[in-house]
Scaffold this motif. Structure first.
Motif, short mmCIF file in Angstrom:
data_model
loop_
_atom_site.label_atom_id
_atom_site.label_comp_id
_atom_site.label_asym_id
_atom_site.label_seq_id
_atom_site.Cartn_x
_atom_site.Cartn_y
_atom_site.Cartn_z
N ARG A 144 0.85 -1.20 0.00
CA ARG A 144 0.00 0.00 0.00
C ARG A 144 0.89 1.24 0.00
O ARG A 144 1.81 1.33 0.80
CB ARG A 144 -0.90 0.03 1.24
N THR A 145 0.60 2.18 -0.91
CA THR A 145 1.26 3.48 -0.88
C THR A 145 0.17 4.54 -0.93
O THR A 145 -0.56 4.65 -1.91
CB THR A 145 2.22 3.65 -2.08
N TYR A 146 0.04 5.27 0.16
CA TYR A 146 -0.98 6.32 0.25
C TYR A 146 -0.30 7.68 0.25
O TYR A 146 0.79 7.84 0.78
CB TYR A 146 -1.80 6.19 1.54
N PHE A 147 -0.98 8.64 -0.34
CA PHE A 147 -0.50 10.02 -0.26
C PHE A 147 -1.57 10.85 0.42
O PHE A 147 -2.75 10.68 0.13
CB PHE A 147 -0.25 10.60 -1.67
N SER A 148 -1.14 11.76 1.30
CA SER A 148 -2.16 12.66 1.86
C SER A 148 -2.21 13.89 0.98
O SER A 148 -1.18 14.43 0.57
CB SER A 148 -1.85 13.02 3.30
N ILE A 149 -3.41 14.29 0.63
CA ILE A 149 -3.55 15.45 -0.25
C ILE A 149 -4.34 16.54 0.46
O ILE A 149 -5.26 16.26 1.22
CB ILE A 149 -4.22 15.09 -1.60
N GLY A 150 -3.97 17.75 0.26
CA GLY A 150 -4.63 18.88 0.91
C GLY A 150 -4.12 19.02 2.33
O GLY A 150 -3.62 18.07 2.93
N ARG A 151 -4.21 20.22 2.88
CA ARG A 151 -3.79 20.45 4.24
C ARG A 151 -4.95 20.17 5.18
O ARG A 151 -6.08 20.57 4.93
CB ARG A 151 -3.34 21.88 4.42
N GLY A 152 -4.63 19.53 6.26
CA GLY A 152 -5.66 19.36 7.27
C GLY A 152 -5.79 20.67 8.03
O GLY A 152 -5.06 21.62 7.80
N GLY A 153 -6.72 20.78 8.94
CA GLY A 153 -6.85 22.01 9.72
C GLY A 153 -8.06 21.86 10.60
O GLY A 153 -8.66 20.79 10.65
N PHE A 154 -8.39 22.93 11.29
CA PHE A 154 -9.51 22.88 12.19
C PHE A 154 -10.78 22.50 11.43
O PHE A 154 -11.14 23.14 10.45
CB PHE A 154 -9.68 24.25 12.88
N MET A 155 -11.44 21.44 11.84
CA MET A 155 -12.67 20.97 11.22
C MET A 155 -12.49 20.56 9.75
O MET A 155 -13.44 20.45 9.02
CB MET A 155 -13.76 22.06 11.27
N ARG A 156 -11.23 20.41 9.33
CA ARG A 156 -11.03 19.97 7.95
C ARG A 156 -10.35 18.63 7.97
O ARG A 156 -9.38 18.42 8.70
CB ARG A 156 -10.16 20.98 7.19
#
Lengths: 324, 268
Positions: free
Chosen positions: B12-24
Motif C-alpha cells: 500500500r502506498t498512500y499520499f495525503s492530499i490537501g492540508r488538514g486544519g480545524f474541522m477539515r
C-alpha cells in the motif's frame, strides 16, 4: 470538386540565412463526408501541413514556398488574411493533441464555447448558451447543465477533448482537422473519442483530416491514408488498398514496428537508424539510408510519385509486392 | 518451484492530499491499495494499466522513491520496504530503474563517459579510469552504440540513442532486477521497435528479472512472460501473457483489449 484540394505544397523553415525544406510537393484531396489520415513520425511535416491549411503559420519561422490549397474551389494561399477569414469563415476548424493547452484555464468551459459561437454567429447570449448546452450534449458530456460551469481543470482529459470538439463544431464546419486528437488519452477514452468523431461525421457530413502517428487509429477511422516521411507523402491510397497492398518500404517498416496484441512475435521488424535531422542533406530518396530495398539509383535519384494502381501512389524506385 | 526473486505482499502506498486544519479532514489518495505479485529469476512481469492507476507508484515505492504505507516486498529474502536509506544503498546496484526520459535526472554537462562511470565508482566495481573506460565501451556496444560516443554529451543524441544510453547506465551495473517505467512511450514508432527489441535481447542474454510498467498493450505482449493488470490502485487480474491476451477473465482487461485500434489486415 473536392472540398479540399492541395497541390504541390512546399514549406520551408528559416534557419539562419538558409531556407530548409520541411514539406515538399505534398498533394492530396479530401471529398465531402470523407476522412483522410496523415500518418508519420515526428518531424515528417504532418502538423505543418495542417497549420498551412488553417493559415496558422503566420508569425512562425515557416514560409509557404509554393503550391495551392483550394477549399471549396478557391485557393486560400492567394487571399489576404481578411479575405481568407471571410472565405474560410466558420467552415474549417482544428483540434489539437493536448486540450488543456488550447483551453483557457481561467474561464468556464461554457464561456469558451459561447465565445466560439459568438465569434461567427450573431445571436443573443441566451441563444449562445443554449447552443453551448446542445453542443456539450452532442459530444456526450454527462450532465451538461452542471458541467457547462466547470473549469477545464475540473474535467478529465477525455472530457476536455470533448469540449474542444464541441468548440470546433460550434459553427458546423465543413472540414475538421484533428492533429493527434487522442494521443494524450488513455486507450479506453481514445476509443470513445474516435467513436464520437465518427458519429458526428455521419450526422453532419463534415470532412475530417486526421493526423496521427498511430497506424491503428488511422486504420480504424480513415477512408484514405497519406504516409509522410521527411516532408513528403511517400505513399497514398484508400485505407483498404493500403493495408492489403503496402508498397513503400517505409510504410511496411511502420507496420512491422508495431507490436501485435493478437499474436506473439519474437522480434519486431524495426526500421534501422533514425530520421535524418533537417540540416542533414540526403541525396536521392530520403529514406534510402534506412531502407532494406535500397539499390544504386535510390542513392542518387529522388523518386517521383508513381501510380501502383489507380488511386494508389507510391514514391519509390522499387515498390514492394506490387500486384502487377 | 524456486523462491521468487521479488515477492510483494499487500503493498500500500498512500499520499495525503490537501492540508488538514480545524474541522477539515485531510484526504488520502490510495495510489496503491494492497497489491501482491512475485517475479522469479529471469522473468519479465508487466504491470499494465491506464494513467493514474498507480502502476508507476509501485515501481517508485520498490526503489524507495516513495515510502510504502504498508506491506512487504521480499527481495532475495530481505524486506526492502523496511530498510533505512543507508541499508538500502548497497541494494541499489541490484535493483535498477529505466525511466521514460533517462536524462531528465542527469547532469547535462557530464559527458557520456562521466555519466556511466559515476555508478561504477560509487559501487566500487572498477579500480581506475582505464578499467571504467573498457567497461563503458563494452556496454555501449552492447546497446548498439559506438564506443566513441562516450566522449560526447547528452544533447548530441536523439531520443532513441538517449534511451540506449539510459539502458547502458542500468546494465553496466549487472543488476538482478530492472524496473522499466514506460521506457519507450516518448519515442517514435520506428525507434520504439528498436528499443523494445533491445530490451528483450538484453533481458534474455543477461537473465535479469524485470518489472515492465506500461500502458502500451502491444509492448507488454512483446516483452513479458506474465502480465498484471492494474486498475485504481489494485490488481484486477494476473496471469501468463497468453492467458491475459487470449482469454482475459476480468471485465476491465477485456475492455482494455477491446479498446485497442485494430489494424486492417486483409489479404488481397
Amino acid at each position: 470538386m473536392a472540398l479540399l484540394d492541395i497541390r504541390n505544397l512546399d514549406l520551408r523553415i528559416a534557419r539562419g540565412s538558409e531556407l530548409l525544406p520541411v514539406v515538399q510537393g505534398v498533394s492530396f484531396a479530401v471529398e465531402e463526408n470523407e476522412t483522410l489520415g496523415i500518418v508519420g513520425e515526428s518531424g515528417c511535416g504532418k502538423s505543418l501541413t495542417a497549420l498551412a491549411i488553417m493559415g496558422l503559420l503566420e508569425g512562425s519561422a515557416v514560409r509557404i514556398a509554393g503550391g495551392s490549397v483550394h477549399f471549396q474551389g478557391r485557393d486560400l494561399l492567394t487571399l489576404s488574411p481578411e479575405e481568407r477569414r471571410r472565405v474560410m469563415g466558420d467552415q474549417m476548424a482544428m483540434i489539437f493533441q493536448e486540450p488543456m493547452t488550447s483551453l483557457n484555464p481561467v474561464y468556464r468551459v461554457g464561456d469558451q464555447i459561447r465565445e466560439a459561437i459568438l465569434q461567427h454567429r450573431s445571436m443573443s447570449r441566451r441563444q449562445a448558451h443554449d447552443r453551448a448546452l446542445d453542443l456539450l450534449e452532442l459530444v456526450r458530456i454527462p450532465d451538461p447543465v452542471r458541467r457547462i460551469d466547470s473549469f477545464p481543470h475540473q474535467m478529465s482529459g477525455g472530457q476536455r477533448q470533448r469540449v474542444m470538439i464541441a468548440m470546433a463544431l460550434a459553427c458546423d464546419p465543413k472540414l475538421l482537422i484533428a492533429d493527434e486528437p487522442t494521443t494524450a488519452l488513455d486507450v479506453t477514452v481514445q476509443k470513445e473519442v474516435l467513436e464520437l468523431m465518427r458519429g458526428l461525421q455521419t450526422r453532419t457530413g463534415m470532412s475530417i483530416v486526421l493526423i496521427s502517428h498511430d497506424l491503428g487509429v488511422i486504420s480504424e477511422t480513415c477512408d484514405k491514408v497519406a504516409v509522410m516521411y521527411r516532408g513528403r507523402i511517400v505513399e497514398q491510397a484508400s485505407t483498404s488498398t493500403l493495408f492489403s497492398n503496402m508498397s513503400h518500404p517505409y510504410t511496411l517498416g511502420l507496420l512491422g514496428s508495431i507490436p501485435a496484441t493478437d499474436h506473439d512475435v519474437e522480434w519486431l521488424d524495426a526500421i534501422p537508424g533514425r530520421v535524418p535531422t533537417l540540416d542533414e542533406a540526403v541525396p536521392g530518396c530520403a529514406f534510402h539510408p534506412r531502407c532494406f530495398a535500397a539499390k544504386g539509383s535510390c542513392r542518387t535519384v529522388d523518386p517521383g510519385a508513381a501510380a501502383v494502381s489507380p488511386a494508389h501512389f507510391v514514391r519509390c524506385h522499387f515498390p514492394q509486392g506490387s500486384s502487377s | 518451484m524456486t523462491r521468487p526473486l521479488l515477492e510483494v505482499r499487500e503493498l500500500r502506498t498512500y499520499f495525503s492530499i490537501g492540508r488538514g486544519g480545524f474541522m477539515r479532514r485531510k484526504s488520502v489518495l490510495k495510489a496503491v491499495d494492497g497489491i501482491s505479485f512475485s517475479i522469479h529469476e529471469g522473468e519479465v512481469l508487466s504491470l499494465v494499466g491506464e494513467s493514474g492507476c498507480g502502476k508507476s507508484t509501485v515501481g517508485r515505492t520498490l526503489t524507495q522513491l516513495e515510502t510504502a504505507t504498508a506491506g512487504t516486498a521480499m527481495f532475495d529474502g530481505r524486506d526492502i520496504l523496511n530498510l533505512t536509506h543507508a541499508e538500502f544503498r548497497p541494494l541499489r546496484r541490484d535493483i535498477q530503474m529505466i525511466f521514460q526520459d533517462p536524462f531528465a535526472s542527469l547532469n547535462p554537462r557530464l559527458s557520456i563517459e562521466q555519466m556511466l562511470a559515476e555508478p561504477l565508482f560509487i559501487h566500487r566495481l572498477v579500480r581506475d579510469r582505464s578499467e571504467a573506460r573498457e567497461r563503458i565501451a563494452a556496454t555501449l556496444e552492447l546497446v548498439g552504440m559506438d564506443a566513441k560516443s562516450m566522449n560526447r554529451y547528452p544533447h548530441e543524441f536523439s531520443g532513441g540513442q538517449r534511451q540506449r544510453i539510459g539502458i547502458a547506465r542500468v546494465m553496466i551495473l549487472t543488476p538482478r532486477l530492472v524496473i522499466a517505467d514506460e521506457p519507450v512511450s516518448a519515442l517514435d514508432v520506428s525507434i520504439q521497435a528498436q528499443v523494445l527489441n533491445l530490451i528483450k535481447q538484453l533481458q534474455r542474454d543477461s537473465g535479469v528479472s524485470m518489472l515492465f510498467i506500461s500502458h502500451d498493450l502491444g509492448a507488454v505482449r512483446h516483452i513479458s512472460d506474465r502480465v498484471a493488470v492494474m486498475y485504481r490502485g489494485a490488481l484486477v487480474e494476473t496471469g501468463e501473457k497468453r492467458q491475459i491476451f487470449e482469454t482475459p477473465r476480468h471485465a476491465y482487461t477485456r475492455k482494455l483489449l477491446d479498446s485497442i485500434p485494430r489494424l486492417e489486415k486483409r489479404i488481397a
